[in-house]
Scaffold this active site. Sequence first.
Site: not given
Length: 104
Positions: A31, A34
């Site tokens: 991600c 992230c």
Amino acid sequence: MSAVNVNDQTFQTEVLESPKPVLVDFWAPWCGPCRMMGPVVDELADELQSDAVVVKVNVDEATDTATRYGVQSIPTFAVIKDGELVQQLSGVLPKETLRDALVA
């Protein structure tokens, strides 16, 4: 000191039984947002280590915990105090927003 990695087996002890407020970062290595938030989360862990606990939960490895907290998008941040979810935030956020949610 950076954020501690927890999984389905350690979540109870590290998060729910913590005497301090806990910021949980639900994330995954694939991600992009992230990965952007990773250094911010680690900075908070360093700055707040005497007042709070900051942990990371890899949603690919801790599917039971992610499901229990209704994580549908990542990054998702949960603030847990005295074993109870008190706030949940999603997306790329300023460090101050996360700090304020945790120490409020």
